[in-house]
Write a protein that holds these residues in place. Structure first.
Motif, short mmCIF file in Angstrom:
data_model
loop_
_atom_site.label_atom_id
_atom_site.label_comp_id
_atom_site.label_asym_id
_atom_site.label_seq_id
_atom_site.Cartn_x
_atom_site.Cartn_y
_atom_site.Cartn_z
N GLU A 51 -0.12 -12.80 27.43
CA GLU A 51 0.10 -11.37 27.63
C GLU A 51 -0.27 -10.95 29.06
O GLU A 51 0.44 -10.17 29.69
CB GLU A 51 -0.73 -10.57 26.62
N ILE A 52 -1.36 -11.49 29.59
CA ILE A 52 -1.76 -11.21 30.97
C ILE A 52 -0.71 -11.74 31.94
O ILE A 52 -0.31 -11.05 32.88
CB ILE A 52 -3.15 -11.80 31.27
N ILE A 53 -0.23 -12.94 31.70
CA ILE A 53 0.79 -13.54 32.57
C ILE A 53 2.05 -12.69 32.55
O ILE A 53 2.63 -12.38 33.60
CB ILE A 53 1.10 -14.99 32.12
N SER A 54 2.49 -12.27 31.36
CA SER A 54 3.69 -11.43 31.25
C SER A 54 3.52 -10.11 31.98
O SER A 54 4.44 -9.64 32.65
CB SER A 54 4.02 -11.17 29.78
N PHE A 55 2.34 -9.52 31.85
CA PHE A 55 2.08 -8.25 32.53
C PHE A 55 2.17 -8.42 34.05
O PHE A 55 2.81 -7.62 34.74
CB PHE A 55 0.71 -7.69 32.14
N VAL A 56 1.55 -9.45 34.58
CA VAL A 56 1.57 -9.67 36.03
C VAL A 56 3.00 -9.91 36.51
O VAL A 56 3.44 -9.33 37.51
CB VAL A 56 0.65 -10.85 36.42
N LYS A 57 3.76 -10.72 35.78
CA LYS A 57 5.15 -10.98 36.16
C LYS A 57 5.98 -9.71 36.13
O LYS A 57 6.87 -9.52 36.95
CB LYS A 57 5.78 -12.03 35.24
N SER A 58 5.68 -8.83 35.17
CA SER A 58 6.46 -7.59 35.06
C SER A 58 6.22 -6.66 36.24
O SER A 58 7.01 -5.75 36.49
CB SER A 58 6.14 -6.87 33.75
N ARG A 59 5.14 -6.84 36.96
CA ARG A 59 4.79 -5.97 38.08
C ARG A 59 5.31 -6.50 39.42
O ARG A 59 5.08 -5.89 40.45
CB ARG A 59 3.28 -5.80 38.17
N GLN A 60 5.99 -7.62 39.41
CA GLN A 60 6.46 -8.22 40.65
C GLN A 60 7.95 -8.01 40.83
O GLN A 60 8.67 -7.84 39.86
CB GLN A 60 6.15 -9.72 40.67
N GLY A 61 8.40 -8.06 42.05
CA GLY A 61 9.82 -8.03 42.33
C GLY A 61 10.32 -6.71 42.90
O GLY A 61 9.71 -5.67 42.71
N GLU A 62 11.40 -6.81 43.62
CA GLU A 62 12.07 -5.65 44.22
C GLU A 62 13.57 -5.83 44.05
O GLU A 62 14.05 -6.93 43.80
CB GLU A 62 11.77 -5.56 45.72
N ILE A 63 14.28 -4.73 44.21
CA ILE A 63 15.73 -4.78 44.13
C ILE A 63 16.30 -3.98 45.30
O ILE A 63 15.76 -2.94 45.67
CB ILE A 63 16.23 -4.23 42.78
N SER A 64 17.36 -4.50 45.89
CA SER A 64 18.02 -3.80 47.00
C SER A 64 18.87 -2.67 46.43
O SER A 64 19.62 -2.87 45.47
CB SER A 64 18.93 -4.75 47.78
N ALA A 65 18.74 -1.51 47.04
CA ALA A 65 19.48 -0.33 46.59
C ALA A 65 19.92 0.48 47.80
O ALA A 65 19.44 0.27 48.91
CB ALA A 65 18.62 0.51 45.66
N GLU A 66 20.82 1.41 47.55
CA GLU A 66 21.37 2.22 48.64
C GLU A 66 21.33 3.70 48.27
O GLU A 66 21.60 4.08 47.13
CB GLU A 66 22.82 1.79 48.88
N LYS A 67 20.99 4.51 49.27
CA LYS A 67 21.03 5.97 49.11
C LYS A 67 21.46 6.56 50.44
O LYS A 67 20.87 6.26 51.47
CB LYS A 67 19.66 6.51 48.69
N ASP A 68 22.47 7.38 50.41
CA ASP A 68 23.00 8.03 51.61
C ASP A 68 23.29 7.03 52.72
O ASP A 68 22.99 7.26 53.89
CB ASP A 68 22.01 9.09 52.11
N GLY A 69 23.87 5.88 52.34
CA GLY A 69 24.24 4.87 53.32
C GLY A 69 23.09 4.03 53.85
O GLY A 69 23.31 3.14 54.67
N GLN A 70 21.89 4.27 53.40
CA GLN A 70 20.71 3.51 53.85
C GLN A 70 20.31 2.49 52.79
O GLN A 70 20.15 2.83 51.63
CB GLN A 70 19.52 4.46 54.09
#
Length: 152
Positions: A29-48
């Motif tokens: 459960e601790i491992i799953s929680f830590v993994k759930s808090r990692q990562g980013e995703i590329s996104a766009e808003k107003d051309g940025q």
């Protein structure tokens, strides 16, 4: 189980180490929680272009062949299909709750039954999301601590 936290110099990488005799449900459960808090995703808003941490995303929605992610106060477009985003967030507290929507379960403040077997999730930013009856069993399984079956 003891907990030890040490401060390190800013130029050293942060490392989370779990030392255990065996991987129990609590450790998993601790491992799953830590993994759930990692990562980013590329996104766009107003051309940025910007990187949005997964932990900041409240939900993602597909509208007219475009996928949008919503944070507490902003919305961004991502260049992924919803099923691709679902794969990317698998095992990270995200769940499909409608045909066109993924929900970050960590952003729910309460859940209550609605009409026709559906549920309503109140989010921490005040928004309400309908969980369609098709996805209610998956939600119940997760809330009971069961693993979801892989998609076929």
């Amino acid at each position: 189980m003891q907990l030890k936290v040490s401060r390190i110099p800013i130029d050293e990488p942060e490392i989370l180490e779990i030392r255990c005799h065996k991987i129990t449900d609590n450790v998993q459960e601790i491992i799953s929680f830590v993994k759930s808090r990692q990562g980013e995703i590329s996104a766009e808003k107003d051309g940025q272009q910007t990187e949005i941490p997964l932990i900041d995303i409240f939900y993602a929605e597909s509208v007219d062949n475009h996928v949008f992610i919503y944070t507490a106060n902003e919305s961004y477009e991502v260049r992924l299909k919803l099923y691709e985003l679902e794969e990317l967030t698998r095992g990270r507290s995200f769940l499909r709750v409608q045909k066109s929507m993924l929900l970050n379960l960590m952003k729910i403040s309460s859940i209550r039954p609605a009409l026709s077997g559906r549920y309503t999730a109140q989010l921490k930013n005040g928004e309400e999301i309908i969980i369609s009856r098709k996805y209610v069993p998956d939600l119940k399984d997760i809330l009971k601590g069961r693993e979801l079956k892989p998609m076929s």
